[in-house]
Enzyme design. Structure first.
Site, PDB file in Angstrom:
ATOM      1  N   SER A 421      44.082  48.660  35.650  1.00 62.06           N
ATOM      2  CA  SER A 421      43.239  48.340  36.806  1.00 62.06           C
ATOM      3  C   SER A 421      43.817  48.975  38.071  1.00 62.06           C
ATOM      4  O   SER A 421      45.038  49.104  38.196  1.00 62.06           O
ATOM      5  CB  SER A 421      43.199  46.818  36.957  1.00 62.06           C
ATOM      6  OG  SER A 421      42.062  46.412  37.665  1.00 62.06           O
ATOM      7  N   PRO A 422      42.957  49.368  39.021  1.00 61.44           N
ATOM      8  CA  PRO A 422      43.491  49.978  40.248  1.00 61.44           C
ATOM      9  C   PRO A 422      44.385  49.009  41.005  1.00 61.44           C
ATOM     10  O   PRO A 422      44.049  47.841  41.156  1.00 61.44           O
ATOM     11  CB  PRO A 422      42.225  50.291  41.061  1.00 61.44           C
ATOM     12  CG  PRO A 422      41.163  49.411  40.484  1.00 61.44           C
ATOM     13  CD  PRO A 422      41.509  49.236  39.046  1.00 61.44           C
ATOM     14  N   GLN A 499      39.450  55.722  42.216  1.00 60.96           N
ATOM     15  CA  GLN A 499      38.645  54.687  42.862  1.00 60.96           C
ATOM     16  C   GLN A 499      38.532  55.026  44.343  1.00 60.96           C
ATOM     17  O   GLN A 499      39.563  55.112  45.033  1.00 60.96           O
ATOM     18  CB  GLN A 499      39.285  53.302  42.701  1.00 60.96           C
ATOM     19  CG  GLN A 499      38.385  52.196  43.242  1.00 60.96           C
ATOM     20  CD  GLN A 499      39.069  50.836  43.319  1.00 60.96           C
ATOM     21  OE1 GLN A 499      40.118  50.698  43.943  1.00 60.96           O
ATOM     22  NE2 GLN A 499      38.466  49.832  42.703  1.00 60.96           N
ATOM     23  N   TYR A 583      35.718  44.841  51.407  1.00 64.36           N
ATOM     24  CA  TYR A 583      35.861  46.138  52.077  1.00 64.36           C
ATOM     25  C   TYR A 583      34.493  46.614  52.557  1.00 64.36           C
ATOM     26  O   TYR A 583      33.493  45.910  52.416  1.00 64.36           O
ATOM     27  CB  TYR A 583      36.559  47.130  51.134  1.00 64.36           C
ATOM     28  CG  TYR A 583      37.978  46.700  50.791  1.00 64.36           C
ATOM     29  CD1 TYR A 583      38.895  46.436  51.813  1.00 64.36           C
ATOM     30  CD2 TYR A 583      38.385  46.519  49.481  1.00 64.36           C
ATOM     31  CE1 TYR A 583      40.191  46.015  51.514  1.00 64.36           C
ATOM     32  CE2 TYR A 583      39.674  46.098  49.177  1.00 64.36           C
ATOM     33  CZ  TYR A 583      40.571  45.845  50.203  1.00 64.36           C
ATOM     34  OH  TYR A 583      41.852  45.409  49.925  1.00 64.36           O
ATOM     35  N   ARG A 631      32.811  48.799  41.277  1.00 63.24           N
ATOM     36  CA  ARG A 631      33.494  47.492  41.274  1.00 63.24           C
ATOM     37  C   ARG A 631      32.811  46.577  42.283  1.00 63.24           C
ATOM     38  O   ARG A 631      32.606  46.956  43.441  1.00 63.24           O
ATOM     39  CB  ARG A 631      34.983  47.636  41.593  1.00 63.24           C
ATOM     40  CG  ARG A 631      35.690  46.287  41.586  1.00 63.24           C
ATOM     41  CD  ARG A 631      37.199  46.398  41.593  1.00 63.24           C
ATOM     42  NE  ARG A 631      37.730  46.430  40.232  1.00 63.24           N
ATOM     43  CZ  ARG A 631      38.934  45.960  39.883  1.00 63.24           C
ATOM     44  NH1 ARG A 631      39.733  45.428  40.785  1.00 63.24           N
ATOM     45  NH2 ARG A 631      39.369  46.016  38.635  1.00 63.24           N
ATOM     46  N   ARG A 725      48.215  43.282  36.734  1.00 59.03           N
ATOM     47  CA  ARG A 725      49.610  42.857  36.911  1.00 59.03           C
ATOM     48  C   ARG A 725      50.471  43.000  35.655  1.00 59.03           C
ATOM     49  O   ARG A 725      51.643  43.397  35.784  1.00 59.03           O
ATOM     50  CB  ARG A 725      49.650  41.425  37.463  1.00 59.03           C
ATOM     51  CG  ARG A 725      49.235  41.377  38.934  1.00 59.03           C
ATOM     52  CD  ARG A 725      48.901  39.981  39.372  1.00 59.03           C
ATOM     53  NE  ARG A 725      47.756  39.466  38.642  1.00 59.03           N
ATOM     54  CZ  ARG A 725      47.306  38.222  38.714  1.00 59.03           C
ATOM     55  NH1 ARG A 725      47.919  37.349  39.490  1.00 59.03           N
ATOM     56  NH2 ARG A 725      46.242  37.842  38.024  1.00 59.03           N
TER      57      ARG A 725
END
Ligand SMILES: Cc1cc2nc3c(=O)[nH]c(=O)nc-3n(C[C@H](O)[C@H](O)[C@H](O)COP(=O)(O)OP(=O)(O)OC[C@H]3O[C@@H](n4cnc5c(N)ncnc54)[C@H](O)[C@@H]3O)c2cc1C
Ligand SMILES: Cc1cc2nc3c(=O)[nH]c(=O)nc-3n(C[C@H](O)[C@H](O)[C@H](O)COP(=O)(O)O)c2cc1C
Length: 777
Positions: A421-422, A499, A583, A631, A725
């Protein structure tokens, strides 16, 4: 002690007999409004584990139940003309009447007084009782009388069900699904004695109404169900034994929980037990188990703390403290299973093929995982894996775990279903990806995942979250990225995605380890912010962004297009547009951050307008043979924000615009959010979007074991899993997980091969040592 149990169901009777067995000196009465042989319903099921627990507490009762019960292992699905069966599920079925009669007989044998055909109006009717057990079932009068203390929370669920019986004998726990012109019905069927099976029919309220069943009496309802399931019943009849119920006998399930389980009424202690204090949906068949285990726990506490009047307060406090934990766990699992049956008509029945539908149904409570299914029925699971392999395009299906099957979208094939994952690293100078990023992404690309996604990369300097964020606004940055992409392509068989995202109102802040920490404005060198509306991310201390005008929008779109072209030049395989986490593009979508009154604000359609314009421009600039994902935050976790139902609409809009996958994250849109964390906690969003909007999805969030990934992919809850993570802790997370589940065919980098067999045999050795330790303990 003088004890009165109001209600002679499983809870009241079993507690009475256990306490009498503890000391014959206790004076125990069970008051029941029905006659001894009157009861509603047919059979109940519980698991082998419940039987073991009962055996430990009263062997006589357990033996009597064991003689009378029907044991079976298999679950059978009849769906779209197919019959699929899997084993190892271990259920016990017994007629409710039989169970009650066994408990009544044992009560009488031990000297419990059974008073039938007596209605108890209140606990106050028994002033000389030291302890009143309110075991008076789901509609507990005692609970209602003291609602201010017990604080019950009762949720009525949308599905309708009717509890019927049949003389047709089923040798497995059987599920039938039938489609009608108004929607799907399902039947849950299990045999409970030599001649009878329980037959519960269930459907959503709107389907029930559309068939006029709200106006149907019991005979008409039975006739309807007989016709609906005629293909399976083959002439056998359905029966009711709820003639005493007025009206149609179609019920809604009510989920009951209580904040407080006991009180003192001035004369007696009163405690709730069984369905009076908690209910569990029949989808996992555990209401009786809970009732019996309540009785066991309360007896255990009396046994441990002393069964005298003065100990009652401590005993009741501990009873609630201990039982509440187990109950909530089971209610959560039952809730998931119940929801699965509530939505299956809309979400799974038409969408999934029988094999995957079976898998999804078996794992509906989210307590049974892939490896758990393997333990239950290895043959069935391997057959499913071979089916899944073939569906994934493996030429010689040989039971590869779903996680390790390839996935193709447009011209790109990922070797497996896991993507890194980014993850923002805040480690650039002037937006330049450098050695740090080469090592960071390179190591993870060597670690076995099908694809690594570069962190959110910004199309202009003012689009960055922090001064350390990477960019794609000039050729030097593109060259920096190309060096990393080339390494990944040259040295690994992983794909690499870019991304792109604009920070919007969350820009110009610190890296987590700098100054006042993440999301806090920089102490100096801040740049002006733009967003959908002048709404700061942080109520206090957050910088107020400027609401974007047409010029800003045109400029930002052009920046995204430039970044896209540079990403294509750098050789990325995949592009993800970041429309999540508050964002810039996310700030348009959420009503919490979009207060505009022009064509870009108001309805969801309007709020999606600008993100879709950017998407269209980017899609046009991105090579047609390469995939694009988007996303989103599928849940704002704030009242008035985006809900999972909105997320389905959002996904549909991006799908129509040409998106290949939706990457289903959530939250971070408002600092007020109250997310419910837990393992795989965002996967339900990926599941819903995939199966309702009909677009491939990426699940993300607390997916931390191969077992999670396998279950998600196999059940069709998502097409890919993004793991973040765990990949920070272990770049070779995939290779490690493969070894843990004994999958030895995952390809390792040739330079690392000598570590493979060592890791595999170490894991085998550790397991053996653990098992030996358990056995000797
Ligand atoms: C369709 C359906 C299927 C189910 N299938 C299963 C299953 O497969 N497995 C399973 O474990 N559970 C199942 N259950 C749930 C199960 O029936 C209950 O969870 C269980 O019976 C709870 O036991 P209880 O003793 O708390 O309450 P109950 O069994 O409801 O007993 C309460 C008793 O109190 C009596 N009573 C109530 N008020 C008074 C009063 N004022 N005075 C005197 N007497 C009173 C009632 O007559 C009743 O006998 C199912 C339920 C439904 C609706
Ligand atoms: C250090 C860190 C940085 C992150 N940066 C990004 C990011 O740049 N873009 C993004 O979409 N999500 C980002 N996320 C969210 C992750 O991609 C992922 O959705 C989230 O961590 C949940 O997955 P996990 O439970 O596997 O960690 C970040 C997460 C972490 C821990």
């Amino acid at each position: 002690m003088k004890i009165v149990c109001i209600g002679g169901g499983p809870a009241g009777l079993y507690f009475a007999l256990l306490m009498k067995q503890l000391s014959p000196a206790h004076d125990i009465t069970v008051v029941e409004r029905n006659r001894p042989y009157d009861t509603f319903g047919w059979g109940v099921v519980f698991s082998d584990a419940t039987m073991d627990n009962m055996r430990a507490w009263d062997r006589e009762t357990a033996d009597a139940i064991e003689v009378a019960f029907n044991h079976w292992d298999d679950i059978e699905l009849h769906f779209k003309g197919r019959t699929i069966r899997s084993g190892g599920h271990g259920f016990v079925g017994i007629g409710r009447k039989k169970l009650l009669n066994i408990l009544q007989a044992r009560c009488e044998q031990l000297g419990v007084k059974l008073v039938f055909e007596t209605e108890a109006d209140s606990d106050a009717d028994y002033p000389d009782a030291d302890l009143v057990i309110a075991s008076d079932g789901i509609n507990s009068r005692i609970r209602q009388q003291h609602a201010a203390v017990f604080k019950p929370d009762i949720v009525t669920r949308p599905n309708r069900f009717i509890w019927l019986g049949t003389k047709k004998i089923y040798d497995a726990f059987t599920f039938l699904f039938e489609k009608t012109e108004h929607g799907w019905f399902q039947a849950h069927i299990y045999k409970f004695d030599d001649t009878t099976s329980t037959f519960i029919v269930e459907c959503p309220e709107h389907v029930w109404k559309a068939h006029g069943l709200d106006a149907a009496d019991q005979d008409q309802s039975i006739a309807f169900c007989e016709k609906l399931f005629a293909g399976n019943l083959r002439g056998e009849q359905l029966m009711t034994n709820a003639r005493h119920l007025r009206g149609s006998a179609w019920l809604n399930f009510q989920r009951v929980t209580c904040e407080q389980w006991s009180l003192y009424n001035g004369r007696s202690h009163v405690v709730l037990m069984g369905d009076a204090v908690h209910t569990a949906h029949f989808a996992i068949g555990s209401g009786t188990k809970l009732a019996l285990e309540d009785a066991i726990e309360l007896t255990r506490q009396f046994k441990e703390l002393g069964h005298t009047v003065d100990r009652i307060p401590q005993v009741l406090a501990r009873y609630q403290q201990l039982r509440a934990v187990d109950v909530i766990r089971l209610q959560n699992a039952a809730w998931n299973a119940m929801e699965w049956f509530e939505v299956c008509g809309e979400r799974y029945c038409d969408q999934l093929e029988p094999e995957q539908f079976m898998y999804s149904m078996l794992t509906r409570s989210q307590r049974i995982s892939h490896e758990n299914l393997r333990l239950r029925d290895k043959g069935w699971l391997e057959g499913f894996e071979r089916w899944f392999d073939a569906r994934s395009g493996l030429s010689a299906p040989h039971a590869v775990p779903p996680m390790f099957t390839p996935y193709t979208v447009r011209s790109v094939t990922l070797k497996n279903r896991v993507v890194v994952s980014p993850m923002a690293q805040y480690s650039c100078v002037d937006g330049m990806p450098a050695d740090y990023h080469l090592v960071h992404l390179g190591a993870r690309a060597m670690g076995g995942a099908g694809m690594v996604v570069a962190e959110m990369t910004c199309p202009s300097p003012d689009a960055r979250i922090t001064p350390g964020c990477p960019g794609l606004w000039n050729d030097a940055q593109a060259a920096g990225w190309k060096r990393i992409v080339d390494f990944v392509h040259r040295e690994t068989d992983a794909m690499i995605a870019m991304q792109v995202g604009h920070a919007g109102a969350k820009g110009s802040t610190n890296a987590p380890w700098q100054g006042a920490g993440a999301d806090q404005p920089l102490q100096s060198g801040n740049w002006p912010l733009i967003a959908a509306s002048p709404v700061p991310y942080l109520d206090q201390g957050g910088a107020v962004p400027k609401a974007m005008d047409a010029t800003d929008m045109a400029r930002v779109t052009a920046d995204f297009v430039r970044a896209t072209r540079l990403a294509a030049d750098a050789g990325f395989d995949w592009l993800e547009l970041h429309c999540a986490h508050g964002y810039l593009l996310s700030s348009f979508i959420s009503p919490l951050t979009n207060r505009r009154t022009d064509a870009y604000g108001g309805s969801l359609t309007n709020r999606l307008r600008y993100p879709l314009e950017v998407f269209a421009a980017v899609r046009a600039a991105w090579p047609g043979h390469l995939p694009m994902s988007v996303r989103i935050s599928a849940h704002d976790w704030v009242d008035g924000g985006i809900t999972p139902a909105d997320a389905v609409q959002i996904a549909r809009a991006f799908k129509a615009a040409g998106a290949d996958l939706i990457d289903c994250s959530s939250g971070q849109v408002s600092a007020e959010q109250k997310p419910t964390y837990g393992r795989m906690y965002q996967t339900p969003f990926a599941d819903r979007i995939r199966n309702e909007a009909g677009i491939a999805t990426i699940a993300v969030g607390a997916i931390s074991e191969a077992d999670h990934v396998n279950s998600i992919i196999a059940a069709g809850r998502a097409d890919l899993c993004a793991v973040a993570r765990p990949h920070l802790a272990n770049p070779a997370w995939m290779l490690t997980e493969a070894a843990k589940i004994g999958y030895t065919a995952a390809p390792w980098p040739k330079q690392y091969l000598t570590a493979k067999s060592q890791l595999e045999s170490n894991i085998v050795r550790e397991r053996a040592a653990l098992t030996a330790a358990k056995v000797s303990a």
